[in-house]
Design an enzyme around this catalytic site. Structure first.
Site, PDB file in Angstrom:
ATOM      1  N   ASN A 136      46.866  37.915  45.831  1.00 59.11           N
ATOM      2  CA  ASN A 136      48.427  38.152  44.934  1.00 59.11           C
ATOM      3  C   ASN A 136      49.042  38.705  45.123  1.00 59.11           C
ATOM      4  OD1 ASN A 136      48.612  37.869  41.373  1.00 59.11           O
ATOM      5  ND2 ASN A 136      47.770  38.949  40.846  1.00 59.11           N
TER       6      ASN A 136
ATOM      7  N   ASP B  84      49.246  46.200  51.264  1.00 59.58           N
ATOM      8  CA  ASP B  84      48.471  45.644  50.145  1.00 59.58           C
ATOM      9  C   ASP B  84      47.189  45.479  50.713  1.00 59.58           C
ATOM     10  OD1 ASP B  84      47.662  44.510  47.748  1.00 59.58           O
ATOM     11  OD2 ASP B  84      48.896  42.853  47.442  1.00 59.58           O
TER      12      ASP B  84
ATOM     13  N   ASP C  36      47.985  48.548  39.473  1.00 58.16           N
ATOM     14  CA  ASP C  36      48.883  47.577  40.394  1.00 58.16           C
ATOM     15  C   ASP C  36      47.356  47.228  40.539  1.00 58.16           C
ATOM     16  OD1 ASP C  36      49.965  46.150  42.821  1.00 58.16           O
ATOM     17  OD2 ASP C  36      48.309  46.880  43.652  1.00 58.16           O
TER      18      ASP C  36
ATOM     19  N   HIS D 167      44.404  49.881  48.922  1.00 58.58           N
ATOM     20  CA  HIS D 167      43.018  49.826  48.141  1.00 58.58           C
ATOM     21  C   HIS D 167      42.465  50.409  48.955  1.00 58.58           C
ATOM     22  CE1 HIS D 167      45.465  47.373  45.123  1.00 58.58           C
ATOM     23  NE2 HIS D 167      45.812  46.932  46.250  1.00 58.58           N
TER      24      HIS D 167
ATOM     25  N   ASN E 216      43.629  51.254  41.212  1.00 66.15           N
ATOM     26  CA  ASN E 216      42.571  50.542  40.692  1.00 66.15           C
ATOM     27  C   ASN E 216      40.919  50.209  40.970  1.00 66.15           C
ATOM     28  OD1 ASN E 216      43.066  48.993  42.688  1.00 66.15           O
ATOM     29  ND2 ASN E 216      42.986  47.267  42.237  1.00 66.15           N
TER      30      ASN E 216
ATOM     31  N   HIS F 150      37.221  43.346  50.639  1.00 63.16           N
ATOM     32  CA  HIS F 150      36.189  43.081  49.780  1.00 63.16           C
ATOM     33  C   HIS F 150      34.920  42.704  50.572  1.00 63.16           C
ATOM     34  CE1 HIS F 150      37.988  42.574  46.533  1.00 63.16           C
ATOM     35  NE2 HIS F 150      39.638  41.077  46.640  1.00 63.16           N
TER      36      HIS F 150
HETATM   37 ZN   LIG Z   1      49.461  43.711  43.267  1.00 58.62          ZN
END
Ligand SMILES: [Zn+2]
Length: 424
Positions: free
Chosen positions: A279, A306, A153, A63, A95, A310
């Site tokens: 998660n 993943d 995702d 991400h 996302n 943050h």
């Molecule tokens: Zn995911």
């Protein structure tokens, strides 16, 4: 400009090579690979003594947060974190805000990556508009603009008919559909694995079944459609078993897991440290062993990060309110190398799972050091130890579950498209 990497041990599963070799780079390409001492002269040499030289790592699940969440990460910092961790290619999840569900967003990401990125960036498009779960995006247009896979995702595709249609298209366009397997009706409100530990801590749990019913559904839909299914971040024994039996039946499914699922158990949540909140949640010792077995026997194809950076406030709050995710790009390789140290897998398998296979799944033509390949190369000192200090992360996300931990095996040089980055 030519660069010669000398004195290293090259491990390149794509050509079944594990031997001392020199690698010559010219511009952005690998020009040749030579037995020690037989290489031509170059403008610059990189000394890889006592190190392994491997194809640049490929992360198929990160991400990068841009556009929209630049306070957590952006393409510049995320790709810098990638190369620090030995990754030369990153596939970024959609996302963002706006969601990458339109050509304009894909083009923005690619433009930004070309201008500010330190490694190759491959956008993953959303399966549904706004990741809302109801309407398929224009997959063909997104592919033409540069999306290499599709996923919602962060969220599941709860509507089975939509998932069926996405898998049908995946067959037509030959792109993977990446499933974030979570039945949100079962997981809603949960913050950690459901079990004895969650009961003791008084935290709401997420049952393994929330993942497993969707793994079962998506394997079934994959069988029905003949599409290309890739399962993101599998975390339970049940998921591993289902993938294994699906593969035995010849179903076209691949799967990934992440370092936190083979290095941590739910017991680490006892201190209520939100850095362990992720998660799907970190599971039990039984699941951890099953994930390792799945990596060993090839049931699990890929180790992905993943990477979910943050900012401080997202994590420094009550456990229930904290965001899910671990900043993973800068620790993934060392954590993977633990599996080699434990003799669960060998180096060739690790490089396959972190470079060769991810590249094959995404069809991005990376993961090889053969002549003519892109000059994406990672040089690793297997014996070098270091203590994880998130303050030194190049990622904006300091949310690591490994703070203060001593890890072994450090990236000393990353070469991305011929550009050399040397780390101390
Ligand atoms: Zn995911």
């Amino acid at each position: 400009m030519s660069i010669l990497i000398i004195n290293g041990k090259v491990i390149d599963p794509s050509q079944d090579l594990s031997a001392p070799r020199d690698i010559l780079i010219e511009g952005k390409k690998i020009k040749g690979i030579f037995p020690k001492g037989k290489s031509p002269k170059a403008d610059k040499t990189v000394d890889a003594s006592k190190c392994i030289v491997i194809p640049g790592l490929v992360d198929i699940h990160a991400h990068l947060r841009e556009p929209g969440f630049e306070y957590k990460e952006n393409i510049k910092t995320g790709t810098m974190a990638a190369i620090k961790g030995g990754f030369t290619s990153v596939c970024c999840m959609p996302n963002t805000n706006p969601v990458n569900d339109a050509v304009s967003v894909t083009e923005f990401i690619l433009k930004k990556a070309a201008k500010e990125g330190s490694c190759s960036v491959y956008p993953i498009g959303a399966i549904t508009s706004g990741q809302a779960g109801d309407t398929l995006t224009e997959l063909e247009a997104l592919i033409k603009s540069g999306c290499i896979a599709f996923s919602d995702d962060g969220l599941p595709v709860m509507n089975s008919l939509i998932m069926r249609r996405a898998l049908e298209y995946s067959k037509i366009f030959d792109v993977p559909i990446i499933a974030h397997c979570e039945d949100s009706t079962l997981s809603e409100g949960g913050v950690m694995n459901e079990g004895i530990v969650s009961t003791r801590l008084g935290l709401q749990g997420i049952p393994k079944a929330a993942e497993e019913v969707m793994v079962a559904r998506d394997i079934s839909l994959c069988e029905l459609t003949g599409g290309r299914l890739h399962l993101a971040h599998i975390s339970t024994e049940g998921s591993v078993n289902m993938v294994r039996s699906a593969k035995e039946r010849g179903i076209n499914v691949t799967a990934e897991t992440c370092p936190h699922y083979f290095t941590l158990t739910e017991d680490s949540l006892k201190e209520f440290d939100t850095n362990f909140k992720v998660n799907p949640p970190i599971r039990t010792a039984v699941d951890l062993e099953a994930i390792k077995e799945g990596l060993k026997d090839g049931t699990i194809d890929v180790i992905a990060t993943d990477h979910a950076p943050h900012n401080y406030d997202d994590k420094n709050c009550e456990f229930d309110k904290a965001a899910f995710g671990i900043s993973g790009l800068e620790t993934a390789l060392s954590l993977g190398l633990r599996l080699v140290d434990e003799k669960l897998i060998d180096l060739k398998q690790l490089v396959t799972m972190m470079s060769v296979t991810p590249s094959e799944i995404m069809k991005i033509n990376k993961g090889s050091l053969s002549e003519g390949s892109d000059a994406d190369i990672t040089i690793v000192d297997l014996d070098k130890k270091y203590t994880v200090d998130s303050n030194k992360f190049l990622s904006k996300g300091k949310n690591t579950a490994y703070q203060g931990m001593e890890l072994k095996g450090a990236v000393v040089t990353t070469i991305s498209m011929g550009k050399v980055h040397e780390w101390e």
